[in-house]
Design a protein around this motif. Sequence first.
Motif, mmCIF file in Angstrom:
data_model
loop_
_atom_site.group_PDB
_atom_site.id
_atom_site.type_symbol
_atom_site.label_atom_id
_atom_site.label_comp_id
_atom_site.label_asym_id
_atom_site.label_seq_id
_atom_site.Cartn_x
_atom_site.Cartn_y
_atom_site.Cartn_z
ATOM 1 N N ASN A 51 1.490 -12.175 18.963
ATOM 2 C CA ASN A 51 0.665 -11.252 18.181
ATOM 3 C C ASN A 51 0.361 -11.801 16.794
ATOM 4 O O ASN A 51 -0.772 -11.704 16.316
ATOM 5 C CB ASN A 51 1.340 -9.880 18.079
ATOM 6 N N ARG A 52 1.374 -12.381 16.158
ATOM 7 C CA ARG A 52 1.147 -12.965 14.828
ATOM 8 C C ARG A 52 0.156 -14.123 14.902
ATOM 9 O O ARG A 52 -0.731 -14.253 14.067
ATOM 10 C CB ARG A 52 2.465 -13.448 14.214
ATOM 11 N N LEU A 53 0.319 -14.969 15.927
ATOM 12 C CA LEU A 53 -0.589 -16.107 16.078
ATOM 13 C C LEU A 53 -2.017 -15.639 16.380
ATOM 14 O O LEU A 53 -2.984 -16.206 15.852
ATOM 15 C CB LEU A 53 -0.095 -17.044 17.177
ATOM 16 N N CYS A 54 -2.152 -14.617 17.199
ATOM 17 C CA CYS A 54 -3.483 -14.083 17.502
ATOM 18 C C CYS A 54 -4.123 -13.492 16.244
ATOM 19 O O CYS A 54 -5.311 -13.696 16.002
ATOM 20 C CB CYS A 54 -3.406 -13.015 18.588
ATOM 21 N N THR A 55 -3.337 -12.775 15.465
ATOM 22 C CA THR A 55 -3.850 -12.204 14.219
ATOM 23 C C THR A 55 -4.310 -13.316 13.275
ATOM 24 O O THR A 55 -5.401 -13.247 12.696
ATOM 25 C CB THR A 55 -2.754 -11.351 13.534
ATOM 26 N N GLU A 56 -3.483 -14.337 13.139
ATOM 27 C CA GLU A 56 -3.838 -15.466 12.281
ATOM 28 C C GLU A 56 -5.071 -16.182 12.819
ATOM 29 O O GLU A 56 -5.970 -16.564 12.060
ATOM 30 C CB GLU A 56 -2.659 -16.435 12.175
ATOM 31 N N ASN A 57 -5.130 -16.358 14.116
ATOM 32 C CA ASN A 57 -6.279 -17.011 14.742
ATOM 33 C C ASN A 57 -7.551 -16.213 14.484
ATOM 34 O O ASN A 57 -8.596 -16.793 14.135
ATOM 35 C CB ASN A 57 -6.027 -17.172 16.242
ATOM 36 N N ASN A 58 -7.500 -14.916 14.653
ATOM 37 C CA ASN A 58 -8.670 -14.067 14.402
ATOM 38 C C ASN A 58 -9.093 -14.129 12.941
ATOM 39 O O ASN A 58 -10.289 -14.174 12.629
ATOM 40 C CB ASN A 58 -8.390 -12.624 14.805
ATOM 41 N N ARG A 59 -8.116 -14.143 12.042
ATOM 42 C CA ARG A 59 -8.427 -14.239 10.614
ATOM 43 C C ARG A 59 -9.141 -15.555 10.311
ATOM 44 O O ARG A 59 -10.147 -15.585 9.600
ATOM 45 C CB ARG A 59 -7.138 -14.132 9.785
ATOM 46 N N LEU A 60 -8.625 -16.634 10.889
ATOM 47 C CA LEU A 60 -9.241 -17.944 10.656
ATOM 48 C C LEU A 60 -10.629 -18.028 11.278
ATOM 49 O O LEU A 60 -11.540 -18.629 10.696
ATOM 50 C CB LEU A 60 -8.340 -19.056 11.206
ATOM 51 N N LYS A 61 -10.827 -17.423 12.436
ATOM 52 C CA LYS A 61 -12.153 -17.402 13.063
ATOM 53 C C LYS A 61 -13.158 -16.683 12.180
ATOM 54 O O LYS A 61 -14.277 -17.156 11.974
ATOM 55 C CB LYS A 61 -12.102 -16.691 14.430
ATOM 56 N N LYS A 62 -12.739 -15.529 11.641
ATOM 57 C CA LYS A 62 -13.634 -14.761 10.759
ATOM 58 C C LYS A 62 -13.960 -15.568 9.508
ATOM 59 O O LYS A 62 -15.108 -15.605 9.061
ATOM 60 C CB LYS A 62 -12.994 -13.432 10.373
ATOM 61 N N LYS A 63 -12.957 -16.222 8.964
ATOM 62 C CA LYS A 63 -13.160 -17.042 7.768
ATOM 63 C C LYS A 63 -14.131 -18.181 8.071
ATOM 64 O O LYS A 63 -15.051 -18.458 7.304
ATOM 65 C CB LYS A 63 -11.812 -17.599 7.301
ATOM 66 N N PHE A 64 -13.945 -18.813 9.219
ATOM 67 C CA PHE A 64 -14.829 -19.908 9.622
ATOM 68 C C PHE A 64 -16.251 -19.405 9.841
ATOM 69 O O PHE A 64 -17.219 -20.021 9.392
ATOM 70 C CB PHE A 64 -14.291 -20.573 10.896
#
Length: 79
Positions: A51-64
């Motif tokens: 869950n933490r990795l998915c949250t971080e991944n989603n945050r990075l995708k949005k940032k990108f």
Amino acid sequence: MSVKKEEMEIRDERLQSRDEKISDLKDKVDDLKQSQKEQENEISSLKSKINRLCTENNRLKKKFEFKKHNSKFENRGDN
């Protein structure tokens, strides 16, 4: 009388043997329950990490995506 005594001793031995087997099986069950709890804890821990990795991944995708979107506007301004 001696036959009855022998029969009683045989029964006692059988009962004792059964009691030992029951005790061993109970110990095995307890060990399995403990192992299951440990596995459930490990699963829970792994789910939390996912869950933490998915949250971080989603945050990075949005940032990108945001940077990609902004770079389109910057490139238009250069033309």
